[in-house]
Design a protein around this motif. Structure first.
Motif, PDB file in Angstrom:
ATOM      1  N   TRP A 123      67.139  60.064  21.804  1.00  0.00           N
ATOM      2  CA  TRP A 123      67.796  59.449  22.965  1.00  0.00           C
ATOM      3  C   TRP A 123      66.921  59.526  24.203  1.00  0.00           C
ATOM      4  O   TRP A 123      66.856  58.574  24.986  1.00  0.00           O
ATOM      5  N   ARG A 124      66.228  60.648  24.382  1.00  0.00           N
ATOM      6  CA  ARG A 124      65.349  60.779  25.551  1.00  0.00           C
ATOM      7  C   ARG A 124      64.202  59.772  25.476  1.00  0.00           C
ATOM      8  O   ARG A 124      63.804  59.188  26.489  1.00  0.00           O
ATOM      9  N   GLN A 125      63.674  59.572  24.272  1.00  0.00           N
ATOM     10  CA  GLN A 125      62.583  58.606  24.126  1.00  0.00           C
ATOM     11  C   GLN A 125      63.076  57.187  24.435  1.00  0.00           C
ATOM     12  O   GLN A 125      62.371  56.404  25.086  1.00  0.00           O
ATOM     13  N   THR A 126      64.276  56.879  23.987  1.00  0.00           N
ATOM     14  CA  THR A 126      64.847  55.559  24.277  1.00  0.00           C
ATOM     15  C   THR A 126      65.027  55.373  25.777  1.00  0.00           C
ATOM     16  O   THR A 126      64.750  54.294  26.315  1.00  0.00           O
ATOM     17  N   MET A 127      65.493  56.409  26.463  1.00  0.00           N
ATOM     18  CA  MET A 127      65.662  56.319  27.911  1.00  0.00           C
ATOM     19  C   MET A 127      64.322  56.130  28.615  1.00  0.00           C
ATOM     20  O   MET A 127      64.222  55.358  29.575  1.00  0.00           O
ATOM     21  N   ARG A 128      63.285  56.791  28.131  1.00  0.00           N
ATOM     22  CA  ARG A 128      61.949  56.611  28.729  1.00  0.00           C
ATOM     23  C   ARG A 128      61.469  55.178  28.514  1.00  0.00           C
ATOM     24  O   ARG A 128      60.902  54.555  29.416  1.00  0.00           O
ATOM     25  N   ASP A 129      61.722  54.658  27.309  1.00  0.00           N
ATOM     26  CA  ASP A 129      61.323  53.276  27.033  1.00  0.00           C
ATOM     27  C   ASP A 129      62.084  52.299  27.925  1.00  0.00           C
ATOM     28  O   ASP A 129      61.513  51.324  28.433  1.00  0.00           O
ATOM     29  N   ASP A 130      63.381  52.578  28.126  1.00  0.00           N
ATOM     30  CA  ASP A 130      64.196  51.684  28.951  1.00  0.00           C
ATOM     31  C   ASP A 130      63.800  51.722  30.414  1.00  0.00           C
ATOM     32  O   ASP A 130      64.045  50.760  31.162  1.00  0.00           O
ATOM     33  N   SER A 131      63.227  52.826  30.848  1.00  0.00           N
ATOM     34  CA  SER A 131      62.843  52.946  32.262  1.00  0.00           C
ATOM     35  C   SER A 131      61.633  52.092  32.586  1.00  0.00           C
ATOM     36  O   SER A 131      61.358  51.824  33.765  1.00  0.00           O
ATOM     37  N   ARG A 132      60.912  51.660  31.549  1.00  0.00           N
ATOM     38  CA  ARG A 132      59.763  50.798  31.786  1.00  0.00           C
ATOM     39  C   ARG A 132      60.231  49.355  31.794  1.00  0.00           C
ATOM     40  O   ARG A 132      60.951  48.916  30.907  1.00  0.00           O
ATOM     41  N   ASP A 133      59.817  48.600  32.778  1.00  0.00           N
ATOM     42  CA  ASP A 133      60.235  47.206  32.902  1.00  0.00           C
ATOM     43  C   ASP A 133      59.250  46.304  32.153  1.00  0.00           C
ATOM     44  O   ASP A 133      58.636  45.410  32.710  1.00  0.00           O
ATOM     45  N   ASP A 134      59.067  46.631  30.879  1.00  0.00           N
ATOM     46  CA  ASP A 134      58.210  45.800  30.034  1.00  0.00           C
ATOM     47  C   ASP A 134      58.739  45.895  28.611  1.00  0.00           C
ATOM     48  O   ASP A 134      59.703  46.577  28.333  1.00  0.00           O
ATOM     49  N   LEU A 135      58.103  45.198  27.704  1.00  0.00           N
ATOM     50  CA  LEU A 135      58.523  45.195  26.304  1.00  0.00           C
ATOM     51  C   LEU A 135      57.432  45.767  25.419  1.00  0.00           C
ATOM     52  O   LEU A 135      57.476  45.624  24.232  1.00  0.00           O
TER      53      LEU A 135
END
Length: 531
Positions: A519-531
C-alpha cells in the motif's frame, strides 16, 4: 464515452455543440484507427491511470454496491467480453492488462462512460429507462469498443499536459454535482476540468468506429441487431420530449442523423422484424424478466428519498395488455420501495402480489423469480427490524433446491452476512457467525476488491473474538475503497495494540506488514503525476 457531466453540472458548463466537439480534436493528430503502434500511452500505463482514478472516486457515496444490479450488469458485460474476445477485438496486449470492470453510479440521469484501463461506469438512470436487455447491451458494447479500440489512450496521448490528478478531480466533481452544484463546479474548475472534458470528447470518427465495432460485438453476443438503433431512437425521442439535461449521454455522444441512419442500415429488414417481435422462448423470457426487474430495482435505488419512493409503492395500474414480466416488475418495484420506506403493511401486500404475478410466468423461469423475491423478502425483514425472521427465511430457502437461490452467489453471500450480523449479539450464535466467515473467505479469495465483503468479514471476526483478523479485514476494506492511508493507519494501530502477539497473531501481523509495504508503494506511485 469517458466522461459526461450530469444535468446539474451542465447548468454551470457551457454546452458543447457537435461541431465544436468535433473541432476540439484535430483529426490530423490522431493515429489511423486501428493503428496501435503509434500510441504513446501503453495499455499498462493506461491501466495504472485508471486504477489511480478509481482509487480517487470509490469513496464517493454515489458509487454504490448493489449485489443484484451488479450481478445483472456483469452478466451482460461478460457475454459482450466473450464476443469481443472471439472477434479478436481484445488481444493479448489488453486481455490481462485492463480491469474490464463495470461499476454503478447512483444518478437519475441517463449515462454510461468508460474510464482509462477498462473501467465502465453505468448510471442507474440508464438501466431504469432501457426497455430490453438488447438496448442496455448496445450501450455497453459501444463503451467497450471505445476501450478495445484504445480511443481513450489516443485522446490522452495528444496532450502532454493531461494529468491523472486533473482527470480524477474532474470525475469527482461530476459525481458531486448532483449534491452540491456550486462546490462541484469549483472542484471541476480546480481540476482543470473544462480542458480535460474537451480532450476526452471523442471525435465523430471514433464514435462511428465504436458504433461499428460495438454492433458486431452486440450481435455476436446473441443480442438483437436492433438493440442499438432502438436505443438511439429512444434516447432521441425521450430527450426531445423532456430536454431538461437528463440525458448527458447525448451531449458526449451526439446522435447525428448519420449515426442513427447507419444504425438502422445495419439492422436489415429481418433483424428489424426480430427486434420488434423476438422469439418468446424461455431463454428470452428469462433474460427479459431479469432486465425488467433490475430496471425496476434501479428506479428505486437511484433516488431513495421518501418523496421519490412514495409514488412507486402505488404506481399507476398497468393496461390489460401488459405482459406477466411487466406486471411482476411493477410489483417488485413497489416491494422494494415499501422496504426502503420500512412500511411493513405495504411490504406484505406487495410481496404477496408479486408472488402471484410470478406464478403466471413460464414454469422454467419461475425459480429465478422466486430467488429475486426471496432475496427481496430477506432484505425487507432486515430493514423492518425482523432480522431473525429474515435469517430463518434465507436459511430455509438456501436449503431448498427449488428456491432458485445460489449458495455461492454474491447476492446470497451478502444477504447471509447481513442477516446474521443484524442479529443482536445474544442471538447470533458462533456457528452462524462461522458460517458467514466460511462463505466470505473463498469469495474474497476470488474477488479481493470487494470492500463490502471485507467489512462484513471484519464484523464477523470481531464477534468471534478474533480482533486481529477483524483489523486485517477492516484494513482490506479501506484499501478496496481506495483509502490506502486509512488501511495503513489501522495496521499501525494494531501493531501498537498487539505488542506481545501469540504465534498465530505473529503470522497475521506478517501478512499485514506485507500488505502495508504494498500500500505504501502504491501511495508513492500515486503521488507522482506521471505514468
Amino acid at each position: 464515452m469517458p466522461l459526461a457531466v450530469p444535468p446539474s453540472a451542465l447548468a454551470h458548463t457551457a454546452p458543447v455543440s457537435a461541431v465544436s466537439r468535433q473541432s476540439s480534436v484535430d483529426s490530423n493528430l490522431l493515429p489511423s484507427l486501428g493503428d496501435v503502434s503509434s500510441q504513446s500511452l501503453s495499455p499498462a500505463a493506461e491501466r495504472r491511470l485508471g486504477d489511480r482514478i478509481m482509487r480517487s472516486i470509490l469513496r464517493d457515496p454515489d458509487i454504490i454496491d448493489d449485489p443484484l444490479v451488479l450481478e445483472y450488469i456483469a452478466s451482460v458485460w461478460t457475454s459482450l467480453l466473450a464476443a469481443a474476445r472471439h472477434r479478436g477485438e481484445i488481444g493479448p496486449d489488453l486481455e490481462g492488462v485492463y480491469a474490464w470492470r463495470p461499476f454503478l453510479v447512483r444518478e437519475r440521469s441517463v449515462n454510461a462512460f468508460a474510464l482509462p484501463g477498462g473501467y465502465i461506469g453505468v448510471h442507474l438512470g440508464l438501466l431504469s429507462m432501457t426497455r430490453t436487455p438488447d438496448e442496455l447491451a448496445s450501450v455497453l458494447a459501444h463503451e467497450m469498443s471505445h476501450v478495445t479500440q484504445r480511443h481513450i489512450a489516443r485522446m490522452i496521448s495528444q496532450s502532454k499536459q493531461t494529468s491523472w490528478v486533473g482527470l480524477a478531480s474532474m470525475i469527482l466533481g461530476v459525481l458531486a454535482a448532483s449534491r452540491a452544484p456550486q462546490a462541484a463546479q469549483a472542484m471541476i474548475m480546480g481540476g482543470q476540468g473544462m480542458a480535460i472534458q474537451g480532450q476526452l470528447n471523442f471525435s465523430r470518427d471514433m464514435e462511428r468506429e465504436a458504433d461499428r465495432v460495438g454492433f458486431g460485438v452486440l450481435t455476436d453476443a446473441g443480442y438483437s441487431p436492433g438493440g442499438m438503433a432502438q436505443m438511439f431512437e429512444q434516447l432521441q425521442q425521450a430527450s426531445r420530449l423532456n430536454d431538461d439535461g437528463s440525458y448527458p449521454y447525448l451531449r458526449s455522444h451526439p446522435l447525428t442523423t448519420e449515426r442513427i441512419g447507419e444504425a438502422r442500415a445495419r439492422m436489415g429488414s429481418q433483424a428489424w422484424n426480430a427486434a420488434i417481435a423476438p422469439q418468446a422462448d424461455d431463454a428470452q423470457t428469462l433474460l427479459q424478466m431479469r432486465h425488467g426487474l433490475m430496471a425496476a430495482r434501479a428506479r428505486v435505488l437511484m433516488d431513495t428519498r421518501s418523496i421519490s419512493l412514495q409514488p412507486l409503492v402505488r404506481p399507476p395500474v398497468l393496461p390489460d395488455s401488459a405482459t406477466p414480466v411487466e406486471r411482476l416488475a411493477r410489483q417488485y418495484m413497489a416491494l422494494l420501495a415499501a422496504t426502503r420506506l420500512r412500511d411493513r403493511g405495504e411490504v406484505e401486500r406487495t410481496l404477496a402480489q408479486a408472488r402471484k404475478e410470478a406464478e403466471a410466468l413460464p414454469r422454467s423461469i419461475q425459480a429465478e423469480a422466486r430467488r429475486l423475491l426471496t432475496l427481496a423478502e430477506v432484505d425487507a425483514g432486515v430493514e423492518t427490524g425482523r432480522a431473525a425472521q429474515a435469517q430463518a427465511t434465507l436459511q430455509q430457502a438456501l436449503a431448498n433446491p427449488s428456491s432458485g437461490l445460489q449458495s455461492r452467489g454474491r447476492p446470497e453471500i451478502m444477504a447471509l452476512a447481513r442477516t446474521t450480523l443484524s442479529l443482536p449479539d445474544s442471538r447470533a450464535e458462533p456457528g452462524a457467525l462461522q458460517e458467514v466467515v466460511n462463505a466470505l473467505q473463498p469469495h474474497l479469495s476470488n474477488q479481493p476488491e470487494d470492500a463490502a465483503a471485507w467489512t462484513y468479514l471484519s464484523s464477523a471476526w470481531l464477534r468471534l473474538n478474533q480482533p486481529l483478523r477483524a483489523v486485517r479485514a477492516e484494513a482490506e476494506a479501506s484499501a478496496a475503497t481506495g483509502d490506502l492511508q486509512g488501511a495503513i493507519d489501522r495496521v499501525d494501530a494494531a501493531r501498537k495494540r498487539f505488542t506481545q502477539p501469540t504465534s498465530s497473531e505473529v503470522i497475521e501481523l506478517s501478512v499485514l506488514d506485507s500488505r502495508v509495504t504494498r500500500w505504501r508503494q502504491t501511495m508513492r506511485d500515486d503521488s507522482r503525476d506521471d505514468l
